[in-house]
Design an enzyme around this catalytic site. Structure first.
Site, short mmCIF file in Angstrom:
data_model
loop_
_atom_site.label_atom_id
_atom_site.label_comp_id
_atom_site.label_asym_id
_atom_site.label_seq_id
_atom_site.Cartn_x
_atom_site.Cartn_y
_atom_site.Cartn_z
CB CYS A 78 -6.50 -8.55 -18.62
SG CYS A 78 -6.78 -10.30 -18.29
CD GLU B 93 -6.00 -17.36 -16.64
OE1 GLU B 93 -5.12 -16.55 -16.32
OE2 GLU B 93 -7.02 -17.55 -15.94
CG ASP C 139 -1.80 -17.80 -15.01
OD1 ASP C 139 -0.82 -18.22 -14.37
OD2 ASP C 139 -2.78 -17.24 -14.49
CG HIS D 79 -2.30 -0.49 0.90
ND1 HIS D 79 -2.97 -1.37 1.68
CD2 HIS D 79 -3.09 -0.22 -0.15
CE1 HIS D 79 -4.15 -1.62 1.13
NE2 HIS D 79 -4.24 -0.94 0.02
C1 PEP Z 1 -2.97 -13.52 -16.28
O1 PEP Z 1 -2.78 -14.70 -16.00
O2 PEP Z 1 -2.40 -12.92 -17.21
C2 PEP Z 1 -3.93 -12.71 -15.51
C3 PEP Z 1 -4.25 -11.49 -15.87
O3 PEP Z 1 -4.42 -13.26 -14.38
P1 PEP Z 1 -3.59 -13.34 -13.01
O4 PEP Z 1 -2.33 -12.54 -13.19
O5 PEP Z 1 -4.50 -12.80 -11.97
O6 PEP Z 1 -3.35 -14.81 -12.88
MG MG Z 2 -4.09 -15.72 -14.67
#
Ligand code: PEP
Ligand code: MG
Length: 588
Positions: A512, A441, A465, A199
């Site tokens: 993402c 992923e 992932d 934080h």
């Molecule tokens: C990913 O795997 O790219 C993702 C966005 O999910 P996390 O990082 O939460 O596993």
């Molecule tokens: Mg992921």
């Protein structure tokens, strides 16, 4: 030292936690969470000792509430939600009761009883395998330290800097230290401890205070008032900078300032390539208190809300109502933009779903994501109902993590249908057309994207992932970091295959994972046909500007060439060439 002779320049390395440069003498603050004196109290003094503890709690609560409103005044925003969480720690019955019991049963002085209970609590937190959650121990230490100070009514003694401008150097800083920093005097800070996910680091970024954490030097070895440069871009603390270094950093500061003001001027501008291809640029969040950052970043929605971080304060998911409250707040605040709420993705390197289960030999290949939700239908149902309820307050989409095949999608959607029917019956409002998407992923999902696409409304590629599973290299293991390459030919082929399947079925594909925020790779992702990028709030302005600088046609031609390459480095170079050509000033 003779006149005209310089002390040799010393460069300490750390982790860049908040971008920016500060040039000022250092002010060193030593602090720690040390044990108070322990002594036995007579039985007759137990009630007064317990009272002393309750008073210390009350004083602390008052201070935190005051700090919270000060912070709100300062920022006009709600990062101060952090202090609401601090107050909650003080109200936690399991802590309060244990301290009261320790005072009466062991006849220990209140300070020590409190200290011992908090140490146990912290120890349990430190064992949580998730680095983000482990970092929350800083919040608990912060509260504990305040309470200990308040036993003696010594008041609020925060590390205060001198009145002159300085770079604060500390062993560690609590979030409240960062929040209450006098920003006219503290130009930046460096800490020996800490991580980018703490934080303290989040607040530094929110307030634009340059910061470096995890410094490779013992803070006590740094001499106060030494001239310094703090480089929050590359994570350096430079002591006794030479006139040449100073000059270099002053020039860099001016250049960065120019870039920053041009980016600020563009905040909220449409993210469209020069040849007119629109892209949605959204932000990733873990906690509701990041919303202020997102709004300020100009992001057009939340592309990934990692709901597993709701497990932060307990061992179980909050109940349906508590979840509905959190999701509705995000939906309302981001409206009219879309909020993609991902169902629980605990497990792997994140928080275990059931802390009491035995550790798994291969957590990344084990019980995580949708697998857990499908195995815990009651918990899954509560979460889906909460997301649906939030959809009455804004534009909400639902997303399943770790999908590896069709049956998981069917079972997930089946639960959504059942929850919709229930809510309809109960006359609870929700969006019947709520889009349902999946994370791509797992390589199996990317390879079967053509089978999955007809079943869903969108794909969001989780490159973090996808890369680790494709090249079989643990995303958090430094020994195999060399193999973990976003531009590995196998990874970009999987991305391409996913996008092609989505396009053929009329749905969109976003990214993402961290790759989405790396502006060296924006040309590649655009060229492959990605339609949405969801990135950390801090990266939004730069990624936005990168998009606006690129031509989609040129990126697509480059991506075609990249797909014919056999080496990751060559693919990276191709993307970098366009990045350098179109936005050299944005690259660090
Ligand atoms: C990913 O795997 O790219 C993702 C966005 O999910 P996390 O990082 O939460 O596993
Ligand atoms: Mg992921």
């Amino acid at each position: 030292m003779p006149k005209g002779v310089h002390a040799p320049e010393i460069i300490y390395e750390g982790i860049p936690a908040s971008p920016g440069i500060a040039i000022a003498p250092v002010h060193v603050v030593a602090r720690g969470f040390s044990a108070p004196e322990v002594y036995e109290i007579p039985e007759s003094e137990v009630p007064s000792e317990q009272q002393r503890f309750k008073e210390a709690l009350e004083v602390t609560k008052r201070q935190l509430i005051e700090l919270q409103s000060r912070l709100e005044d300062l920022s006009g925003d709600n990062e101060s939600g952090i202090f609401e969480a601090h107050v909650m720690i003080l109200e936690d019955r399991s802590v309060v009761d244990r301290v009261l019991l320790a005072i009466s049963k062991r006849q220990q002085n209140a300070e020590f009883a409190f200290y011992a209970v908090m140490q146990n609590f912290l120890e349990a937190m430190r064992r949580i395998p998730d680095p983000y959650l482990r970092e929350r121990t800083a919040d608990i230490e912060d509260v504990a330290q305040r309470v200990l100070r308040n036993f003696n009514a010594a008041g609020d003694v925060r590390p205060q800097g001198p009145d002159d401008q300085h770079v604060l150097v500390a062993y560690d800083l609590a979030p409240s230290d960062t929040a209450s920093m006098n920003r006219r005097h503290v130009l930046g800070f460096a800490t020996e401890q800490g991580s980018v996910n703490s934080h303290t680091a989040i607040l530094a970024r929110a307030f634009g205070i340059p910061a470096v954490v995890g410094l490779d030097v013992a803070v006590i070895d740094i001499i106060a008032l030494t001239p310094s440069i703090l480089d929050g871009y590359t994570g350096k603390l430079i002591l006794f900078p030479t006139p040449e270094t100073l000059e270099r950093y002053r020039t860099l500061m001016l250049a960065k300032e120019k870039v920053r003001s041009s980016l600020d001027a563009m905040r909220g501008a449409a993210t469209e390539t020069v040849d007119g291809r629109p892209l949605t640029l959204s932000a990733n969040i873990e906690l509701v208190d990041e919303l202020a950052l997102v709004r300020r970043s100009g992001a057009k929605g939340i592309g990934l809300y990692r709901t597993e971080f709701l497990l932060l304060n307990g061992e179980e998911m909050p109940n349906e109502n508590e979840q509905a409250l959190a999701y509705s707040k995000v939906a309302r605040e981001m409206s009219p933009h879309m909020v993609i709420i991902r169902t629980l993705d605990a497990g792997g390197d994140k928080l275990p779903v059931e802390p009491l289960t035995d550790p798994e030999p291969n957590p990344f290949l084990g019980w995580r994501g949708i697998r857990v939700s499908l195995a815990r239908p009651a918990m899954f149902r509560e979460q889906i109902r909460a997301v649906l309820r939030a959809s009455a307050y804004g534009k909400v989409a639902l997303m399943f993590p770790m999908i590896s095949g069709l049956s998981e999608v069917w079972r997930g959607k089946d639960m959504v249908r059942r929850c919709m029917d229930e809510l309809e019956e109960e006359k609870v409002p929700f969006d019947r057309d709520l889009p349902v998407g999946i994370m791509i992923e797992v390589p199996a999902a990317a390879l079967c994207a053509d089978l999955l696409a007809p079943e869903v409304d969108f794909f969001s590629i989780g490159t973090n992932d996808l890369i680790q599973y494709t090249v079989a290299a643990d995303r958090v293991n430094p020994h195999v970091a060399e193999l973990y390459r976003p531009t590995h030919p196998a990874v970009i082929r999987l991305i391409k295959r996913t996008i092609d399947a989505a396009t053929a079925n009329g749905i969109w594909t976003g990214v993402c994972g961290e790759m989405a925020g790396d502006i060296r790779l924006t040309p590649l992702l655009l060229g492959l046909g990605v339609e949405e990028l969801s990135v950390g709030p801090q990266q939004v302005p730069r990624v936005g500007q990168a998009i606006r600088s690129l031509s989609h046609a040129e990126c697509a031609a480059m991506a075609d060439e990249a797909l014919r390459q056999s080496r990751s480095q060559k693919i990276l170079d191709l993307s970098m060439n366009l990045a350098r050509k179109h936005y050299p000033n944005l690259l660090d």
